[in-house]
Design a protein around this motif. Structure first.
Motif, PDB file in Angstrom:
ATOM      1  N   TYR A 109      -9.174  12.975   2.425  1.00  0.00           N
ATOM      2  CA  TYR A 109      -9.963  13.526   3.522  1.00  0.00           C
ATOM      3  C   TYR A 109     -10.145  15.038   3.392  1.00  0.00           C
ATOM      4  O   TYR A 109     -10.594  15.690   4.335  1.00  0.00           O
ATOM      5  CB  TYR A 109      -9.305  13.182   4.865  1.00  0.00           C
ATOM      6  N   GLU A 117       0.167   0.297  11.018  1.00  0.00           N
ATOM      7  CA  GLU A 117      -0.271   1.624  11.454  1.00  0.00           C
ATOM      8  C   GLU A 117       0.818   2.673  11.310  1.00  0.00           C
ATOM      9  O   GLU A 117       0.696   3.772  11.853  1.00  0.00           O
ATOM     10  CB  GLU A 117      -0.744   1.563  12.911  1.00  0.00           C
ATOM     11  N   SER A 147     -16.056   4.134  -0.620  1.00  0.00           N
ATOM     12  CA  SER A 147     -15.226   3.000  -0.214  1.00  0.00           C
ATOM     13  C   SER A 147     -15.252   1.898  -1.250  1.00  0.00           C
ATOM     14  O   SER A 147     -16.226   1.727  -1.990  1.00  0.00           O
ATOM     15  CB  SER A 147     -15.692   2.451   1.141  1.00  0.00           C
ATOM     16  N   GLY A 151      -9.913   0.822   0.911  1.00  0.00           N
ATOM     17  CA  GLY A 151     -10.006   1.859   1.922  1.00  0.00           C
ATOM     18  C   GLY A 151     -11.231   2.724   1.744  1.00  0.00           C
ATOM     19  O   GLY A 151     -12.214   2.351   1.095  1.00  0.00           O
ATOM     20  N   VAL A 152     -11.164   3.940   2.337  1.00  0.00           N
ATOM     21  CA  VAL A 152     -12.296   4.847   2.372  1.00  0.00           C
ATOM     22  C   VAL A 152     -11.820   6.272   2.121  1.00  0.00           C
ATOM     23  O   VAL A 152     -10.822   6.716   2.698  1.00  0.00           O
ATOM     24  CB  VAL A 152     -13.020   4.802   3.737  1.00  0.00           C
ATOM     25  N   THR A 174      -6.847   2.234  -6.795  1.00  0.00           N
ATOM     26  CA  THR A 174      -7.202   3.159  -5.732  1.00  0.00           C
ATOM     27  C   THR A 174      -8.654   3.573  -5.917  1.00  0.00           C
ATOM     28  O   THR A 174      -9.370   3.024  -6.763  1.00  0.00           O
ATOM     29  CB  THR A 174      -6.232   4.354  -5.709  1.00  0.00           C
ATOM     30  N   ARG A 186       0.864  -1.171   0.000  1.00  0.00           N
ATOM     31  CA  ARG A 186       0.000   0.000   0.000  1.00  0.00           C
ATOM     32  C   ARG A 186       0.909   1.232   0.000  1.00  0.00           C
ATOM     33  O   ARG A 186       1.718   1.412   0.922  1.00  0.00           O
ATOM     34  CB  ARG A 186      -0.919   0.019   1.216  1.00  0.00           C
ATOM     35  N   GLU A 203     -18.716   9.598   2.021  1.00  0.00           N
ATOM     36  CA  GLU A 203     -17.745   8.517   2.199  1.00  0.00           C
ATOM     37  C   GLU A 203     -17.807   7.597   0.981  1.00  0.00           C
ATOM     38  O   GLU A 203     -18.885   7.135   0.607  1.00  0.00           O
ATOM     39  CB  GLU A 203     -18.032   7.734   3.474  1.00  0.00           C
ATOM     40  N   PRO A 251      -7.280   6.414  -0.610  1.00  0.00           N
ATOM     41  CA  PRO A 251      -6.158   6.968   0.124  1.00  0.00           C
ATOM     42  C   PRO A 251      -4.808   6.375  -0.270  1.00  0.00           C
ATOM     43  O   PRO A 251      -3.779   7.007  -0.121  1.00  0.00           O
ATOM     44  CB  PRO A 251      -6.499   6.631   1.575  1.00  0.00           C
ATOM     45  N   ALA A 252      -4.840   5.138  -0.823  1.00  0.00           N
ATOM     46  CA  ALA A 252      -3.591   4.431  -1.133  1.00  0.00           C
ATOM     47  C   ALA A 252      -3.675   3.802  -2.512  1.00  0.00           C
ATOM     48  O   ALA A 252      -4.753   3.494  -3.020  1.00  0.00           O
ATOM     49  CB  ALA A 252      -3.329   3.336  -0.089  1.00  0.00           C
ATOM     50  N   ASP A 280     -14.066  -2.202  -0.832  1.00  0.00           N
ATOM     51  CA  ASP A 280     -13.509  -3.191   0.089  1.00  0.00           C
ATOM     52  C   ASP A 280     -12.105  -3.586  -0.361  1.00  0.00           C
ATOM     53  O   ASP A 280     -11.889  -3.950  -1.518  1.00  0.00           O
ATOM     54  CB  ASP A 280     -14.406  -4.421   0.158  1.00  0.00           C
ATOM     55  N   GLN A 329       2.873   1.905   3.472  1.00  0.00           N
ATOM     56  CA  GLN A 329       2.157   1.642   4.709  1.00  0.00           C
ATOM     57  C   GLN A 329       2.558   0.287   5.270  1.00  0.00           C
ATOM     58  O   GLN A 329       2.464  -0.741   4.593  1.00  0.00           O
ATOM     59  CB  GLN A 329       0.641   1.678   4.483  1.00  0.00           C
TER      60      GLN A 329
END
Length: 276
Positions: A104, A20, A258, A263-264, A146, A2, A256, A177-178, A260, A17
């Motif tokens: 975001y 975390e 997304s 990500g979101v 993505t 990612r 939002e 996001p990735a 699966d 990534q």
């Protein structure tokens, strides 16, 4: 893997990534990383500065793609929803990098169009250049996948038969996001858009009429695809324009988007200014 692009120290950095945490790779953004033919090995071996995933400011995963090529009417359900026949060939239009925002960031609602709509989409990112790529070879040219929301200004879009003027408003299109490499994602996952907690779109990316490999092959017949170029593959049913009555994004609402495994995106709609 990612791969993400983060904002730090007045600039951006490409990161990998790891759970975390985020590890700097040594490139300014993911698009710059992909320009190196050895990008996958470099990214996997990176041992740069670490950042926590939580709280880190994310940019569009590819902030300045050379090309953003979008596909209209590419989900069977959405095509039927709009009262059209399944197409033999994809409907294509271009989007410019100025439209992109981070996963975001706020979506800017322009005062010139009250009909701002959502379009959840799977995006394909090119990792290897090519022209006239055979469909059987197209997977070798895909760096990963993505999420995009092709937020559309419907009043402007349908002023004419050409859609470009409704698709390129600045600060409107989240991407990220990735970038998730193909070994960790296979198209066919569930795609959704949720507006203030209410599900607006939910489908399977397996419902695409023209899949990623076909699109890479078809588009590369016309133009050379370069690393970092983005193909946005179309949206499923459930857009605001097709609802009765139509429903559009309003100031303060949270959208939002997304898929699966990818990500979101989480973006607040904010009224923009007519001053630029």
């Amino acid at each position: 893997m990612r791969l993400l692009t983060i904002r730090v120290d007045g600039g951006t950095r490409a990161v990998r990534q790891d759970g975390e945490s985020l590890v700097e790779i040594g490139f300014g953004d993911v698009g710059e990383l992909l320009a190196d033919p050895d990008w996958a090995r470099i990214a996997a071996a990176a041992r740069g500065t670490r950042h926590p995933l939580a709280g880190t400011d994310l940019a569009a995963v590819v902030p300045r793609p050379g090309k953003i090529i979008c596909v209209g009417l590419n989900y069977r359900g959405h095509i039927l929803e709009m009262g059209r026949e399944l197409p033999e060939y994809p409907t294509l239009f271009s989007k410019y990098a100025d439209a992109l925002i981070g996963p975001y960031d706020d979506i800017e609602l322009p005062p010139e169009d009250p009909a701002v709509d959502w379009e959840a989409e799977l995006a394909v990112v090119i990792g290897k250049p090519g022209r006239r790529i055979a469909e059987a070879d197209a997977a070798e040219h895909i760096a990963g996948f993505t999420i995009c929301n092709d937020v559309s200004m419907r009043t402007w879009q349908f002023r004419t038969k050409e859609w470009l003027q409704g698709k390129n408003w600045e600060h409107s299109t989240p991407l990220g996001p990735a970038l998730v490499t193909p070994d960790q994602f296979t198209p066919g996952a569930t795609i959704r858009s949720v507006l203030d907690g209410e599900t607006m779109q939910e489908s399977s990316t397996a419902d695409l009429v023209h899949g990623p490999e076909f699109l890479v092959s078809y588009i590369s017949t016309m133009v050379t695809l370069h690393p970092g170029d983005v193909i946005v593959t179309g949206t499923p049913g459930g857009v605001g324009r097709a609802r009765k009555p139509p429903r559009y994004l309003q100031d303060g609402e949270v959208l939002e988007t997304s898929i699966d495994g990818l990500g979101v995106l989480r973006n607040r709609a904010v009224s923009g200014s007519a001053q630029g």
